[in-house]
Scaffold this active site. Structure first.
Site, PDB file in Angstrom:
ATOM      1  CB  CYS A  67      -0.928  -0.006   1.202  1.00 13.60           C
ATOM      2  SG  CYS A  67      -0.075   0.176   2.788  1.00 13.60           S
ATOM      3  CB  ALA A  70       3.737  -0.585   2.599  1.00 13.60           C
ATOM      4  NE  ARG A 101      11.918  -3.194   0.610  1.00 21.15           N
ATOM      5  CZ  ARG A 101      12.636  -2.420  -0.221  1.00 21.15           C
ATOM      6  NH1 ARG A 101      12.957  -1.193   0.109  1.00 21.15           N
ATOM      7  NH2 ARG A 101      13.030  -2.884  -1.387  1.00 21.15           N
ATOM      8  CG  HIS A 205       8.158   4.373  -3.528  1.00 22.39           C
ATOM      9  ND1 HIS A 205       8.203   3.498  -4.585  1.00 22.39           N
ATOM     10  CD2 HIS A 205       8.110   3.598  -2.413  1.00 22.39           C
ATOM     11  CE1 HIS A 205       8.190   2.257  -4.140  1.00 22.39           C
ATOM     12  NE2 HIS A 205       8.133   2.295  -2.829  1.00 22.39           N
TER      13      HIS A 205
END
Length: 554
Positions: A67, A70, A101, A205
């Protein structure tokens, strides 16, 4: 067409037939849309067909995407060690984006804070949803400051926050003002990154980088002296990749001024405007930041790739060519020469076992493109690839940017209007120097897409779903499948080795020269292990299961 149940010598017709078979499972309207995202790569003289990308996943399909939240908190800000990142929302969201990650970092001393092991959240409850959570957020900010005294605090909005209307930016401004009035030098800012706000994590991002550019970049002018100073954009230090890249560049005499955002710090972001060149690894997550930094500060940008030996060599030479210093060029060649014997020795051994094997790569960012370099070096062919959150230019190349239609979802993301900074704008190269470099074949702000770089008679699929992944594995039977954690265990149960390229499982680093050797060995181990032939579920071994019921009379 098949030998031992494995598809070999795959033709264009085979792939088109397979595509049609898979699409038949969908309702007609869904199939028409999905067909635009499911392409057979054909010879088109460098002009691949248009693929549909960056569109919402069809409801009911089990997507592999993340999403917006995230992408913002987990991907971009997650690897920054000295910013306290507070998730304003339920604890599940905070936990989901916490260390998922395998981003690594390297604090330099006892005074160098590392908040990455902590998961900060306001832990919103039903009461907060009904009556609002702004007071709780303000209290969390103040508590975080009292406990940790950080340089900056970042606040991330989750879906409930957007739905009830909490104003995280107003809370951030008030908290910052209150602390500044007490003589505390702290920066506090928020991110409107509600999970539903965009098509995928790609929107997150963009939101994250916009806010870092607005609130942090350009705040610090005290920059250590360096002859060759670059920023590395779109490198997130998964499994220690950034450490390897930093080591290579340092041996060449090149200084990394700031990394966005692997092994990063608040001060790095603040001094990012002082670099002489921006180098982009994952162009999807950050190319717009490079554009804004060029407009505001005069820093040119280039595409680089440190995944794969040939790609690493080309990138090092390209950076050296940009600076144009004979001493630097010679030092780069010396470093390459030092590394090549180990590479040649590893490949001479490993290629005897990996030559001719096949791979599928469905990974976000640029990884589905970059990692094909490593597989080619091993003599392996990528027969299907795609991204989770790509835009058309990631597939077709930057040349199509002007043709991409801006839809309603893209308009949700703020586009910053940037002008040259009167105090800090400084062209790094004269017009004459730039033209000379371009005449030598040097490419600024450009990148090839995945499709022109893939062989013919291969599949390119955007936003792959679980049904399609299962069918591709059943019908083509690749030697290895590379994706993320959502796909990992289902693929392995089908008897195919699965390598996570979002987090590297427990492996890595895979960047640079030593990273390439690590990757060769890991893939050799996976594709040549006999264990996958024993992977059968109980219902496959005994297809007719029976049972009896025992009833008790009370």
């Amino acid at each position: 067409m098949a030998t031992k149940n494995k598809m070999v010598n795959i033709t264009n017709k085979d792939l088109n037939d397979l595509k049609e078979e898979l699409l038949k499972k969908y309702p007609p309207k869904v199939a028409r849309k999905r067909a635009k995202q499911f392409m057979v790569n054909e010879a088109t003289d460098g002009n691949p067909p248009e693929i549909q990308a960056n569109v919402r996943t069809i409801p009911g399909i089990i997507t592999m995407r993340g999403c917006t939240y995230a992408g913002c908190k987990g991907v971009i800000l997650g690897p920054t060690r000295d910013i306290v990142n507070i998730t304003h929302g339920p604890i599940g969201c905070g936990f989901y984006s916490w260390l998922t990650r395998r981003n690594q970092t390297s604090p330099q001393g006892d005074d160098d804070w590392n908040f990455m092991p902590y998961a900060f959240s306001t832990d919103m409850s039903e009461n907060d949803i009904v009556f609002g959570g702004e007071k709780k957020l303000k209290a969390a900010i103040m508590e975080a400051y009292e406990l940790f005294k950080p340089k900056a605090i970042a606040i991330f909005a989750t879906c409930p926050v957007g739905l009830i209307g909490d104003d995280i930016h107003s809370v951030a401004r008030d908290a910052k003002k209150e602390l500044n009035e007490k003589g505390v030098d702290i920066n506090i800012f928020g991110f409107s990154c509600e999970g539903y706000k965009g098509v995928s994590q790609s929107a997150g991002h963009h939101i994250a980088n916009n806010q870092i550019f607005t609130h942090v970049v350009g705040l610090e002018d005290d920059v250590p002296e360096s002859k060759y100073r670059i920023n590395m954009l779109g490198e997130y230090n998964i499994g220690g990749d950034a450490f390897v890249i930093e080591d290579i560049l340092e041996r060449c005499g090149i200084t990394i001024n700031a990394t966005f955002s692997g092994n990063s710090t608040y001060d790095q972001f603040a001094r990012a405007h002082a670099a002489d060149l921006n180098c982009i690894m994952c162009h999807r997550s950050i190319n717009y930041v490079a554009e804004m930094m060029e407009t505001k500060f005069g820093i040119p940008w280039i595409k680089v790739n440190f995944i794969g030996v040939d790609a690493t060599i080309k990138s090092l030479r390209k950076i050296a060519q940009y600076f144009g210093d004979k001493e630097l060029i010679e030092r780069v060649e010396a470093v390459i020469a030092e590394e090549m014997p180990a590479i040649e020795e590893a490949l001479a051994d490993i290629r005897t076992r990996t030559e001719g094997k096949t791979a599928m790569l469905f990974v976000g960012g640029s990884r589905a493109h970059h990692y094909q370099e490593l597989f080619r070096e091993m003599g392996m062919k990528t027969i299907a690839a795609g991204y989770e959150f790509a835009h058309r230019d990631d597939y077709e190349g930057r040349r199509v940017l002007g043709d991409i239609k801006v839809d309603a979802d893209s308009r949700n993301i703020e586009e910053l209007e940037v002008e040259a900074c009167p105090e800090r704008y400084k062209p790094r190269k004269s017009e004459g120097e730039l033209k000379r470099l371009e005449a030598e074949g040097f490419e600024f702000k450009d990148y090839e897409g995945l499709m022109p770089d893939m062989p013919e008679d291969t599949l390119v699929i955007d936003d792959l779903n679980q049904y399609e992944a299962d069918e591709l594995v059943k019908r083509i039977k690749p030697d290895i499948f590379c994706a993320g954690i959502k796909e990992k265990f289902g693929i392995q149960k089908m008897g195919i080795p699965m390598k996570q390229l979002h987090s590297y499982d427990s492996g890595g680093p895979y960047a640079g020269f030593s990273g390439a050797v690590n990757f060769y060995k890991e893939i050799d181990r996976l594709v040549n292990s006999r264990v996958w032939g024993f992977m059968k579920a109980p219902w496959e071994k005994n297809p007719e299961l029976s049972g009896t019921f025992v009833w008790e009379n009370n």
